[in-house]
Design a protein around this motif. Sequence first.
Motif, short mmCIF file in Angstrom:
data_model
loop_
_atom_site.label_atom_id
_atom_site.label_comp_id
_atom_site.label_asym_id
_atom_site.label_seq_id
_atom_site.Cartn_x
_atom_site.Cartn_y
_atom_site.Cartn_z
N GLY A 235 0.80 -1.21 0.00
CA GLY A 235 0.00 0.00 0.00
C GLY A 235 0.83 1.26 0.00
N ILE A 236 0.12 2.38 0.06
CA ILE A 236 0.73 3.71 0.06
C ILE A 236 0.10 4.55 1.16
CG2 ILE A 236 0.89 5.90 -1.22
CD1 ILE A 236 2.83 3.92 -2.33
N ARG A 237 0.94 5.27 1.89
CA ARG A 237 0.45 6.29 2.82
C ARG A 237 0.49 7.64 2.12
NH1 ARG A 237 3.99 3.38 6.37
NH2 ARG A 237 2.80 2.06 7.80
N TYR A 238 -0.51 8.47 2.36
CA TYR A 238 -0.54 9.78 1.73
C TYR A 238 -1.22 10.80 2.62
CZ TYR A 238 -5.47 8.97 0.42
OH TYR A 238 -6.82 8.75 0.44
N VAL A 239 -0.97 12.05 2.32
CA VAL A 239 -1.61 13.16 3.04
C VAL A 239 -2.23 14.10 2.02
CG1 VAL A 239 -0.11 13.05 5.06
CG2 VAL A 239 0.58 14.45 3.09
N THR A 240 -3.22 14.85 2.44
CA THR A 240 -3.87 15.79 1.55
C THR A 240 -3.49 17.23 1.85
OG1 THR A 240 -5.83 15.85 2.98
CG2 THR A 240 -5.84 14.27 1.15
N GLU A 241 -2.80 17.46 2.96
CA GLU A 241 -2.32 18.80 3.30
C GLU A 241 -1.18 18.67 4.30
OE1 GLU A 241 -5.44 21.00 5.12
OE2 GLU A 241 -5.92 19.43 6.57
N ARG A 242 -0.37 19.72 4.36
CA ARG A 242 0.76 19.71 5.28
C ARG A 242 0.24 19.62 6.73
NH1 ARG A 242 6.02 23.08 3.92
NH2 ARG A 242 7.51 21.79 5.07
N GLY A 243 0.75 18.67 7.47
CA GLY A 243 0.32 18.48 8.84
C GLY A 243 -0.99 17.74 8.98
N GLY A 244 -1.57 17.33 7.85
CA GLY A 244 -2.86 16.64 7.88
C GLY A 244 -2.73 15.18 8.27
N ALA A 245 -3.88 14.55 8.43
CA ALA A 245 -3.92 13.14 8.81
C ALA A 245 -3.32 12.27 7.72
CB ALA A 245 -5.36 12.72 9.08
N VAL A 246 -2.58 11.25 8.13
CA VAL A 246 -2.01 10.30 7.19
C VAL A 246 -3.08 9.27 6.84
CG1 VAL A 246 -0.25 8.55 6.80
CG2 VAL A 246 0.31 10.63 8.08
N ARG A 247 -3.30 9.07 5.56
CA ARG A 247 -4.27 8.08 5.10
C ARG A 247 -3.53 6.94 4.42
NH1 ARG A 247 -9.02 12.17 2.77
NH2 ARG A 247 -8.76 13.73 4.41
N GLU A 248 -4.25 5.87 4.18
CA GLU A 248 -3.60 4.70 3.60
C GLU A 248 -4.53 4.03 2.61
OE1 GLU A 248 -2.15 0.63 5.57
OE2 GLU A 248 -1.08 2.41 6.36
N VAL A 249 -3.95 3.58 1.51
CA VAL A 249 -4.70 2.80 0.53
C VAL A 249 -3.88 1.55 0.23
CG1 VAL A 249 -3.72 4.11 -1.42
CG2 VAL A 249 -5.85 2.87 -1.72
N ARG A 250 -4.56 0.41 0.16
CA ARG A 250 -3.87 -0.88 0.02
C ARG A 250 -4.03 -1.44 -1.39
NH1 ARG A 250 -2.89 -3.68 4.99
NH2 ARG A 250 -2.12 -2.09 6.44
N ALA A 251 -3.05 -2.28 -1.77
CA ALA A 251 -3.05 -2.93 -3.08
C ALA A 251 -2.99 -4.44 -2.90
CB ALA A 251 -1.86 -2.47 -3.91
N ARG A 252 -3.96 -5.16 -3.46
CA ARG A 252 -3.94 -6.61 -3.38
C ARG A 252 -2.85 -7.21 -4.26
NH1 ARG A 252 -9.74 -5.92 -2.68
NH2 ARG A 252 -9.90 -5.34 -4.88
N LYS A 253 -2.61 -6.58 -5.42
CA LYS A 253 -1.68 -7.17 -6.38
C LYS A 253 -0.35 -6.42 -6.46
CE LYS A 253 -5.21 -9.28 -9.31
NZ LYS A 253 -5.79 -9.37 -10.70
N GLU A 254 -0.39 -5.09 -6.74
CA GLU A 254 0.87 -4.35 -6.90
C GLU A 254 0.71 -2.89 -6.53
OE1 GLU A 254 2.99 -4.41 -10.56
OE2 GLU A 254 3.01 -6.59 -10.74
N VAL A 255 1.81 -2.32 -6.08
CA VAL A 255 1.96 -0.87 -5.96
C VAL A 255 2.85 -0.43 -7.13
CG1 VAL A 255 2.96 1.00 -4.60
CG2 VAL A 255 1.69 -0.84 -3.47
N ILE A 256 2.38 0.58 -7.86
CA ILE A 256 3.10 1.06 -9.05
C ILE A 256 3.43 2.54 -8.85
CG2 ILE A 256 3.05 1.31 -11.55
CD1 ILE A 256 0.72 -0.81 -11.48
N LEU A 257 4.72 2.87 -8.92
CA LEU A 257 5.15 4.26 -8.77
C LEU A 257 5.33 4.87 -10.15
CD1 LEU A 257 7.81 3.92 -5.91
CD2 LEU A 257 5.30 4.01 -5.77
N SER A 258 4.58 5.93 -10.42
CA SER A 258 4.63 6.63 -11.71
C SER A 258 4.63 8.13 -11.49
CB SER A 258 3.44 6.23 -12.59
OG SER A 258 3.46 4.86 -12.88
#
Length: 545
Positions: A235-258
Amino acid sequence: MVPTPDTFDYVIVGAGAAGSILAARLTEDPGTSVCVLEAGPPDRNFFIHLPAGFIKTLVDPSVTWQFSTEPTDRTGGRRIKTIQGRTLGGSSSVNGMIYNRGQPADLDSWAQRGNRGWGYADCLPYYMRTENRIGYGRDDRRGKSGALPVTDMDWVHPLSEAFMEGCVAAGLPRNPDYNSGDQAGVGYYQRGIQKGWRVSAARAFLKPAMGRPELEVRTNARACGIVFEGRRAIGIRYVTERGGAVREVRARKEVILSSGTVNTARLMQLSGIGPASTLARIGVPVFHELPVGENFRDHYASRLVMRAKPGVETLNELARGFGLVKQVARWATGRPSMLATAPSHVHLFWKSFEGLDEPDLQGVFTPGSYAEGKVYVLDDYPGCTAGAWQHRPESTGWVRAKSTDVFEDPEIQPNYLSDENDRRVHIGGIRLIRRLLHMPQMMKFLERETLPGPNVDRDDELLDFAYRNGSTTYHLIGTCRMGPETDRTSVVNDRLQVHGLEALRIVDASVMPSMPSANTYATTMMIAEKASDFIRGRAPLEAAA
């Protein structure tokens, strides 16, 4: 506390040229779910879609990463803006819209480095699958049914015609299609513009796919870490604003960095993947040591400016006052207009010195005079600008995170012109452009050279001019280089999987092993098309004859 994550089959970080294609291709398979995380906003800004609007978007931090390089003596102590797109479409929403594949030898050299299936014959079908060539082109070399329209210049200027006539008189052939596999010569650029509008990768690939229920695109989602379970990316952790809550989205098959050459390298480093020395500097424990961020390259260009004779109308006048009003009226009524052109009108691909088998330079010409030291900023006097850069620079640098704060720009050091041969080729390029600008066909329209000026002529003087006035062409590559595991400089294998880890793939310009003899946009799209077949478990397209 991290909220319970959503789960998809694939998570793609970045909605640029590569991410847009991957999202479209993967969701062609029924039941395959994809989440795309884009750090920037939706592409609603009008100036993204107006081709001439790049002048405004390039300096707009709301839709661009305003990165800068580190200063060196060979940039005159300057930091150089090396801007990248930060919106749906990524850099394809703010770039010069040029479609340029490069030379077959570029890709053959990738294969020779041990990257199976990456020779020119293997990759040509994937270039063709992407494009809808509207105009001249061989059927066995150009795609006619892809999603990206590739069109010819429809607004021409007398100075552009004169420049090409001068090139032909100097021995360069007119080339009707530099994307056919034979690059040498001069002609008008092909570009991603149709009916007066920019066609970005988002508009061509992502937007049509966003109606599918299997695809979710999250904007203003800045990735800050890769989630692992053992050696597997989940998965990937991400934020929507500086100092904001850290969210997470998971991948069953692959994480792809583009997310591009800079941001992909930074995200890997923040996740503990990179050189131990880089990670130690930012206080991140080493999870997996790889040369992430190293082997960075970019094209470095020097541009010459000529002043036009009185009465010669150039872009400088057409972009102001009544001239601009007329061009807006032409564009609004669907007629050819300077508002629907790429920033560079004419291409030339030629040799820095006689005796070379293939061109080692790319040159550009625009019937407008740019201000000294400023890219794409018109001066207050009429004129024209032409420049050149080396196809395959050997100068290499790095991209290194400065801290664990994903809102702090990383250190970007291309080490422009640090290689001796790069300096030699660069001087040859300046001399070639100067000769072509002073051909009789041009001097009917031009008064004199204003930059660097006729008194700057020795090699050391021309290099000093290049150091003080040269600039990036925004062609950033190589920080997650593709190569076999035995290649200590490589980060991913020839299926773009990260060495030593599972379910983590990189698909963007960072994987390019060496610089193509071209703008990087077309090849980035080709890489994504090819990668989509790897990921979907499809047999590769049949190699070209």
